[in-house]
Design an enzyme around this catalytic site. Structure first.
Site, short mmCIF file in Angstrom:
data_model
loop_
_atom_site.label_atom_id
_atom_site.label_comp_id
_atom_site.label_asym_id
_atom_site.label_seq_id
_atom_site.Cartn_x
_atom_site.Cartn_y
_atom_site.Cartn_z
N LYS A 110 0.84 -1.21 0.00
CA LYS A 110 0.00 0.00 0.00
C LYS A 110 0.87 1.26 0.00
O LYS A 110 0.58 2.22 -0.69
CB LYS A 110 -0.93 0.01 1.23
CG LYS A 110 -2.00 -1.06 1.18
CD LYS A 110 -3.26 -0.53 0.51
CE LYS A 110 -4.27 -1.57 0.12
NZ LYS A 110 -4.72 -2.44 1.19
N LYS A 189 -4.61 -9.88 -15.68
CA LYS A 189 -5.57 -10.13 -14.61
C LYS A 189 -6.62 -9.01 -14.60
O LYS A 189 -6.25 -7.83 -14.64
CB LYS A 189 -4.83 -10.16 -13.27
CG LYS A 189 -5.72 -10.37 -12.09
CD LYS A 189 -4.99 -10.21 -10.77
CE LYS A 189 -6.07 -10.15 -9.68
NZ LYS A 189 -5.66 -9.95 -8.37
N LYS A 192 -9.38 -3.53 -11.05
CA LYS A 192 -9.69 -2.09 -11.09
C LYS A 192 -8.46 -1.29 -11.45
O LYS A 192 -8.52 -0.35 -12.22
CB LYS A 192 -10.13 -1.61 -9.69
CG LYS A 192 -11.54 -1.87 -9.34
CD LYS A 192 -11.90 -1.17 -8.04
CE LYS A 192 -11.08 -1.63 -6.84
NZ LYS A 192 -11.29 -3.00 -6.42
P1 ADP Z 1 -9.10 -5.35 -7.83
O1 ADP Z 1 -7.87 -6.08 -8.30
O2 ADP Z 1 -10.05 -5.07 -8.93
O3 ADP Z 1 -8.76 -4.14 -6.99
P2 ADP Z 1 -9.63 -6.55 -5.32
O4 ADP Z 1 -8.18 -6.59 -5.02
O5 ADP Z 1 -10.50 -5.58 -4.57
O6 ADP Z 1 -9.84 -6.35 -6.89
O7 ADP Z 1 -10.20 -8.02 -5.18
C1 ADP Z 1 -11.20 -8.45 -4.29
C2 ADP Z 1 -11.24 -9.96 -4.36
O8 ADP Z 1 -11.50 -10.40 -5.71
C3 ADP Z 1 -9.92 -10.62 -3.94
O9 ADP Z 1 -10.23 -11.72 -3.11
C4 ADP Z 1 -9.31 -11.10 -5.24
O10 ADP Z 1 -8.58 -12.29 -5.03
C5 ADP Z 1 -10.52 -11.33 -6.15
N1 ADP Z 1 -10.15 -11.01 -7.53
C6 ADP Z 1 -10.00 -9.77 -8.06
N2 ADP Z 1 -9.67 -9.82 -9.36
C7 ADP Z 1 -9.59 -11.12 -9.69
C8 ADP Z 1 -9.29 -11.83 -10.90
N3 ADP Z 1 -9.00 -11.18 -12.01
N4 ADP Z 1 -9.29 -13.17 -10.87
C9 ADP Z 1 -9.58 -13.83 -9.72
N5 ADP Z 1 -9.88 -13.23 -8.55
C10 ADP Z 1 -9.89 -11.90 -8.52
#
Ligand code: ADP
Ligand code: TRP
Length: 320
Positions: A110, A189, A192
């Site tokens: 972070k 992947k 966001k």
């Molecule tokens: P982002 O990467 O969009 O910020 P987050 O980190 O908030 O998403 O992810 C929230 C949850 O969703 C986590 O448990 C993460 O492992 C899962 N997740 C997010 N993106 C993916 C993805 N592309 N494939 C599998 N799991 C995902």
């Protein structure tokens, strides 16, 4: 068996969140007594805008309700509605060394991303341990990124029990090691932070436009195509039925089937899968009072469990 998980209210849900985290979690919740909460205290470490926070909590509640969370089965609540968790965090802080927290990846990540190095971010894992231990959870299903937090939680539970007597259940983590990484529009992947997401909910026109922008190779209509390496096919496999996916594979291998056709099929599959959930979401959105009511009732149930644990904790450490 008590199963607990928490979700940060971090904005619009996308297909990666749904298939990577939400759906596996909803499945887990069916296996026992289940607790699921919206981690708004945690969100404060990185998202200080009050109105945005309130809105995101509400949105995430709508998302879960739309996606099939059963409020009669699952204790569904907002983390900050059970402030006992911060009391427990304080007590756990006193058995946590600074060096131990300095090793946590999430804090360093972070900070590297430019967030203010506030103490809340630093002690994030202790609050997460308090979330888990307060409800005497047996099993915590989380994504790979949370593995270290679970190890910290187990460590603190063992340390506390050794020092003060058996108070906490030492939880097991279920780390989703083999949940597939869902690809985004560009094949990286879906995330966001990469701006490559397809949201679960939204206007069909906007979703169709995104689906049509998925990156593919440059094969022409008549060429034979490979479903295994194609982003459109990978997403289709998640959303369509097995039979529909097999048909797509046959079409790819036969040629004379373009990526435009595949994208249209994917768009239709997304509509078929999430359309009914969207309708349910719209229904709940019309009645915000009912949504807050559901969370308040969940908090009441959660507080009963929390109060029992805190009584034991206070006695154990000498505060009673
Ligand atoms: P982002 O990467 O969009 O910020 P987050 O980190 O908030 O998403 O992810 C929230 C949850 O969703 C986590 O448990 C993460 O492992 C899962 N997740 C997010 N993106 C993916 C993805 N592309 N494939 C599998 N799991 C995902
Ligand atoms: N840190 C988790 C995440 O970012 C959210 C969370 C907070 C959590 N407390 C929890 C998850 C307790 C499981 C158990 O995804």
């Amino acid at each position: 068996m008590r199963i607990l998980s928490g979700f940060q209210p971090s904005g619009t849900l996308h297909l990666g969140n749904y298939f990577g985290a939400m759906l596996p979690n909803l499945e887990f919740q069916k296996l026992g007594e289940s607790y699921l909460f919206i981690a708004d205290y945690h969100a404060l470490t990185t998202s200080p805008d009050p109105e945005a926070l309130r809105q995101r909590v509400f949105d995430v509640a709508l998302d879960f309700l739309a996606c099939g969370l059963d409020v009669n089965h699952t204790v569904f609540f907002r983390q900050s509605d059970v402030p006992e968790v911060t009391e427990l965090m304080w007590i756990l802080n006193t058995i946590t060394t600074v060096g131990f927290l300095e090793r946590a990846h999430s804090y360093k990540d972070k900070i590297a991303k430019g967030f203010m190095p506030n103490a809340g971010l630093f002690t994030y894992p202790v609050l997460m341990a308090a979330d888990i231990l307060l409800y005497q959870s047996d099993l915590v299903p989380v994504g790979k990124d949370q593995k270290q937090h679970l190890e910290i939680t187990r460590d603190l539970a063992i340390r506390f029990n050794e020092r003060y007597g058996e108070v906490f259940t030492v939880p097991d983590g279920h780390i989703a090691e083999n949940v597939a990484v869902i690809p985004g529009l560009d094949g990286q992947k879906m995330s966001k932070s990469y701006n490559n997401t397809i949201p679960l909910f939204g206007a069909p026109k906007a979703i169709r436009k995104l689906v049509m922008s998925i990156v593919t190779d440059s094969k022409g209509l008549e060429d034979v195509k490979e479903p295994e390496t194609c982003n459109v096919a990978k997403l289709y496999k998640l959303i369509a039925s097995g039979e529909q996916y097999n048909e797509l594979c046959r079409n790819y291998r036969a040629g004379n089937y373009g990526y435009g056709h595949a994208k249209q099929a994917l768009f239709e599959a997304i509509q078929a899968y999430f359309g009914p959930m969207q309708a349910k979401r719209d229904e709940f959105a019309k009645d915000p009072g009912e949504v807050w009511n559901i969370l308040n009732k969940g908090a009441e149930r959660a507080r009963n469990t929390a109060a029992a644990t805190m009584e034991k904790v206070r006695r154990a450490v000498g505060l009673r």
